[in-house]
Design an enzyme around this catalytic site. Structure first.
Site, mmCIF file in Angstrom:
data_model
loop_
_atom_site.group_PDB
_atom_site.id
_atom_site.type_symbol
_atom_site.label_atom_id
_atom_site.label_comp_id
_atom_site.label_asym_id
_atom_site.label_seq_id
_atom_site.Cartn_x
_atom_site.Cartn_y
_atom_site.Cartn_z
ATOM 1 N N GLY A 12 0.777 -1.237 0.000
ATOM 2 C CA GLY A 12 0.000 0.000 0.000
ATOM 3 C C GLY A 12 0.805 1.281 0.000
ATOM 4 O O GLY A 12 0.331 2.325 0.455
ATOM 5 N N SER A 13 2.018 1.259 -0.516
ATOM 6 C CA SER A 13 2.829 2.495 -0.517
ATOM 7 C C SER A 13 2.226 3.542 -1.447
ATOM 8 O O SER A 13 2.326 4.745 -1.180
ATOM 9 C CB SER A 13 4.277 2.200 -0.913
ATOM 10 N N ASN A 14 1.585 3.132 -2.520
ATOM 11 C CA ASN A 14 0.935 4.105 -3.408
ATOM 12 C C ASN A 14 -0.302 4.706 -2.739
ATOM 13 O O ASN A 14 -0.553 5.911 -2.857
ATOM 14 C CB ASN A 14 0.562 3.455 -4.738
ATOM 15 N N ARG A 49 -13.819 -15.851 -9.144
ATOM 16 C CA ARG A 49 -13.414 -14.500 -9.530
ATOM 17 C C ARG A 49 -14.598 -13.637 -9.966
ATOM 18 O O ARG A 49 -14.707 -12.467 -9.582
ATOM 19 C CB ARG A 49 -12.387 -14.570 -10.667
ATOM 20 N N MET A 63 -3.355 -6.729 -7.370
ATOM 21 C CA MET A 63 -2.700 -7.788 -8.147
ATOM 22 C C MET A 63 -3.681 -8.755 -8.790
ATOM 23 O O MET A 63 -3.363 -9.918 -9.015
ATOM 24 C CB MET A 63 -1.723 -8.557 -7.233
ATOM 25 N N LEU A 66 -9.113 -7.533 -13.490
ATOM 26 C CA LEU A 66 -10.521 -7.153 -13.329
ATOM 27 C C LEU A 66 -11.292 -7.599 -14.569
ATOM 28 O O LEU A 66 -10.888 -7.309 -15.692
ATOM 29 C CB LEU A 66 -10.627 -5.641 -13.134
ATOM 30 N N ASN A 110 -5.090 2.616 -13.277
ATOM 31 C CA ASN A 110 -4.131 1.664 -12.716
ATOM 32 C C ASN A 110 -2.715 2.240 -12.813
ATOM 33 O O ASN A 110 -2.386 2.963 -13.757
ATOM 34 C CB ASN A 110 -4.186 0.340 -13.482
ATOM 35 N N HIS A 132 1.268 0.964 -13.004
ATOM 36 C CA HIS A 132 2.003 -0.265 -13.344
ATOM 37 C C HIS A 132 3.489 0.069 -13.469
ATOM 38 O O HIS A 132 3.849 1.026 -14.167
ATOM 39 C CB HIS A 132 1.469 -0.837 -14.657
ATOM 40 N N SER A 143 4.001 3.555 -15.448
ATOM 41 C CA SER A 143 2.883 4.039 -16.275
ATOM 42 C C SER A 143 1.608 4.129 -15.443
ATOM 43 O O SER A 143 1.352 3.242 -14.616
ATOM 44 C CB SER A 143 2.624 3.061 -17.439
ATOM 45 N N LEU A 180 -5.306 -6.973 -19.620
ATOM 46 C CA LEU A 180 -4.313 -6.656 -18.579
ATOM 47 C C LEU A 180 -3.315 -5.576 -19.011
ATOM 48 O O LEU A 180 -2.658 -5.681 -20.051
ATOM 49 C CB LEU A 180 -3.544 -7.935 -18.229
ATOM 50 N N ASP A 181 -3.212 -4.532 -18.206
ATOM 51 C CA ASP A 181 -2.180 -3.483 -18.395
ATOM 52 C C ASP A 181 -2.158 -2.941 -19.821
ATOM 53 O O ASP A 181 -1.099 -2.595 -20.344
ATOM 54 C CB ASP A 181 -0.801 -4.065 -18.035
HETATM 55 C C1 GRF Z 1 4.178 -1.128 -7.054
HETATM 56 O O1 GRF Z 1 5.340 -1.237 -7.832
HETATM 57 C C2 GRF Z 1 3.004 -0.902 -7.980
HETATM 58 O O2 GRF Z 1 3.329 -0.168 -9.132
HETATM 59 C C3 GRF Z 1 2.644 -2.306 -8.344
HETATM 60 O O3 GRF Z 1 2.737 -3.014 -7.108
HETATM 61 C C4 GRF Z 1 3.831 -2.454 -6.371
HETATM 62 C C5 GRF Z 1 3.443 -2.304 -4.922
HETATM 63 O O4 GRF Z 1 2.582 -1.232 -4.812
HETATM 64 N N1 GRF Z 1 1.348 -2.391 -8.930
HETATM 65 P P1 GRF Z 1 2.110 -0.734 -3.342
HETATM 66 O O5 GRF Z 1 3.386 -0.445 -2.552
HETATM 67 O O6 GRF Z 1 1.325 -1.865 -2.723
HETATM 68 O O7 GRF Z 1 1.306 0.494 -3.598
#
Ligand code: GRF
Length: 206
Positions: free
Chosen positions: A21-23, A72, A97, A100, A114, A116, A143, A151-152
């Site tokens: 969850g850093s983003n 799913r 991850m 969808l 998204n 990526h 991106s 996907l992506d």
């Molecule tokens: C990040 O590199 C993000 O771009 C990818 O998953 C990694 C972890 O993201 N989708 P986060 O730290 O959980 O937000």
């Protein structure tokens, strides 16, 4: 007579996560610093125990295992209903991850974004840092794109590039890219929540 003009409602952002969850944290920090207008109205995950869910108060958390939802498609439907309930203006996949399904993408088309960790269309899917190294690329990047059923592969919104340095490993590359991810995602959501980002027709009518 002091008339209280109704303040404009804050843009509502829902975030889909699966892990660290850093983003999500970058969005929360930008809101706290007053640099991002809006509020996180829900955080949703296929991993109920993931660290990302702990970054918001309990009422904002939604977590369900795909197997507990009965597969799913059933999971996507439960997720979509839970998302609808928080009336999001934007749905941000940030470290989410799971692929969808088309029905889900259609339901949120035009507000589904998204992030990526690659210079799409290169390296869709997983292990992007390793693949860039294996290919001998001299640059890598991140991106942010509209989500499509493939996907992506949705239309690009923005990218940031970083150099690949001699001796880089997937870990050093990921670590150098992550702050760029955070900056790019905040910039895109600043544009989105200030009305400067609008989905092209092809995306909005997915
Ligand atoms: C990040 O590199 C993000 O771009 C990818 O998953 C990694 C972890 O993201 N989708 P986060 O730290 O959980 O937000």
């Amino acid at each position: 007579m002091d008339r209280h003009l109704p303040s404009a409602p804050k843009p509502r952002m829902a975030v889909l996560v699966s892990g660290r969850g850093s983003n999500l944290q970058a969005l929360l920090d930008a809101i706290a610093r007053g640099e991002l207008a809006g509020e996180i109205v829900g955080v949703f995950s296929d991993q109920p125990e993931c660290a990302a869910l702990q970054k918001v108060a309990e009422p904002l958390r939604w977590g369900m295992r795909i197997k507990d939802a009965g597969g799913r498609e059933a999971f996507d439907a439960r997720l979509a209903d839970a998302l609808d309930a928080c009336r999001p203006d934007w749905v941000v996949c940030a470290g989410y991850m799971r692929i969808l399904g088309a029905a889900f993408v259609q339901r949120f088309a035009g507000r589904l974004i998204n992030i990526h960790p690659s210079l799409l269309p290169k390296y869709k899917g997983l292990h992007t840092h390793q693949r860039a190294l294996d290919a001998g690329d001299d640059e890598h990047g991140v991106s942010v794109h509209w989500v499509s059923a493939e996907l992506d592969s949705g239309e690009l919104i923005a990218q940031r590039r970083i150099p690949i340095l001699p001796g880089d490993t997937p870990e050093t590359l990921a670590a150098r890219l992550l702050p760029e991810e955070h900056r790019l995602l905040v910039e895109v959501m600043q544009a989105a929540t200030s009305g400067r980002l609008r989905a092209p027709d092809a995306v909005a009518q997915a």
